[in-house]
Design a protein around this motif. Structure first.
Motif, mmCIF file in Angstrom:
data_model
loop_
_atom_site.group_PDB
_atom_site.id
_atom_site.type_symbol
_atom_site.label_atom_id
_atom_site.label_comp_id
_atom_site.label_asym_id
_atom_site.label_seq_id
_atom_site.Cartn_x
_atom_site.Cartn_y
_atom_site.Cartn_z
ATOM 1 N N GLN A 165 0.876 -1.116 -0.131
ATOM 2 C CA GLN A 165 -0.017 0.072 -0.131
ATOM 3 C C GLN A 165 0.858 1.256 -0.061
ATOM 4 N N TRP A 166 1.918 1.257 0.916
ATOM 5 C CA TRP A 166 2.800 2.370 0.911
ATOM 6 C C TRP A 166 3.454 2.644 -0.383
ATOM 7 N N GLU B 167 1.061 4.055 -3.162
ATOM 8 C CA GLU B 167 0.751 5.385 -2.982
ATOM 9 C C GLU B 167 1.894 6.466 -3.292
#
Length: 218
Positions: free
Chosen positions: A28-29, A32
């Motif tokens: 996710q990081w 993003e």
């Protein structure tokens, strides 16, 4: 097969079940930040790796993560594992057998000591590894290089060829083999890279209860 002088455990994925939530958050990081990667690919590429090496690889492909990426990651760990962490099924029983045989053992992981304090702490395993915890932050190069396992063996006072490693990642298996150690690669996780573990030289097993038969303790 000889009785080893030292058993070296990896931490994440071997002692504690953190690879799932950790790699989900990491995917996710990274996505993003502009580096689109699935959870499955994140597991395959980055399991067993230090965040410093992950950042270096991603940024080498042209996606900046920021000078504080590793620090932000480590600051977020208590929240990530706030709901609790499970031990890998049946690993506590194998640790008990190693202790009963009076065999020296330790843990050597890509993670920082602060992460081990959290994950081993919430699972109740921390007292078993007090004074015998080694992190990639202690050496120049992390897994897949052999530095960490060689450092752990040296500090514990044993020759590398007399040590065995219990791993679950391809990078960790490669590191153990490069250190001249026998490596037993756990593949009980459905997402384990069995082909990668095998081609790296690991002895595959999928149940911690099998380890006492694979590794002679007496």
């Amino acid at each position: 097969m000889m009785v080893p002088d030292l058993v070296i455990f990896d931490c994440d994925g071997v002692l504690v079940d953190t690879e799932g939530p950790g790699n989900l958050r990491l995917s996710q990081w990274l996505t993003e930040a502009g580096y689109a990667i699935s959870y499955e690919d994140c597991r395959k590429r980055f399991s067993g790796r230090s965040m410093t090496s992950v950042q270096a690889e991603v940024e080498a492909e042209g996606v900046p993560l920021g000078a504080d990426f590793v620090e932000r990651w480590n600051l977020a760990l208590p929240d990530l594992f706030a709901a609790g962490v499970d031990t890998i099924p049946n690993v506590r029983g194998f640790i008990d057998e190693v202790q009963a045989a009076s065999l020296p053992y330790c843990v050597a992981t890509s993670a920082r000591l602060s992460k081990m304090q959290i994950t081993l702490g919430v699972t109740g395993l921390l007292p078993l590894f007090a004074g015998r915890m080694f992190s990639a932050t202690m050496v120049a190069r992390g897994k897949p290089f052999p530095d960490l396992f060689l450092h752990a063996a040296s500090v514990m006072g044993f020759a590398p060829e007399r040590c065995v490693v219990v791993e679950d990642s391809v990078a960790g298996t490669q590191a153990g083999i490069a250190a001249g150690m026998r490596v037993f690669s756990y593949c009980g996780d459905p997402l384990a890279d069995r082909e990668g573990l095998s081609s790296s030289g690991g002895i595959l097993f999928d149940d911690m209860r099998a380890l006492a038969r694979l590794i002679p303790l007496r």
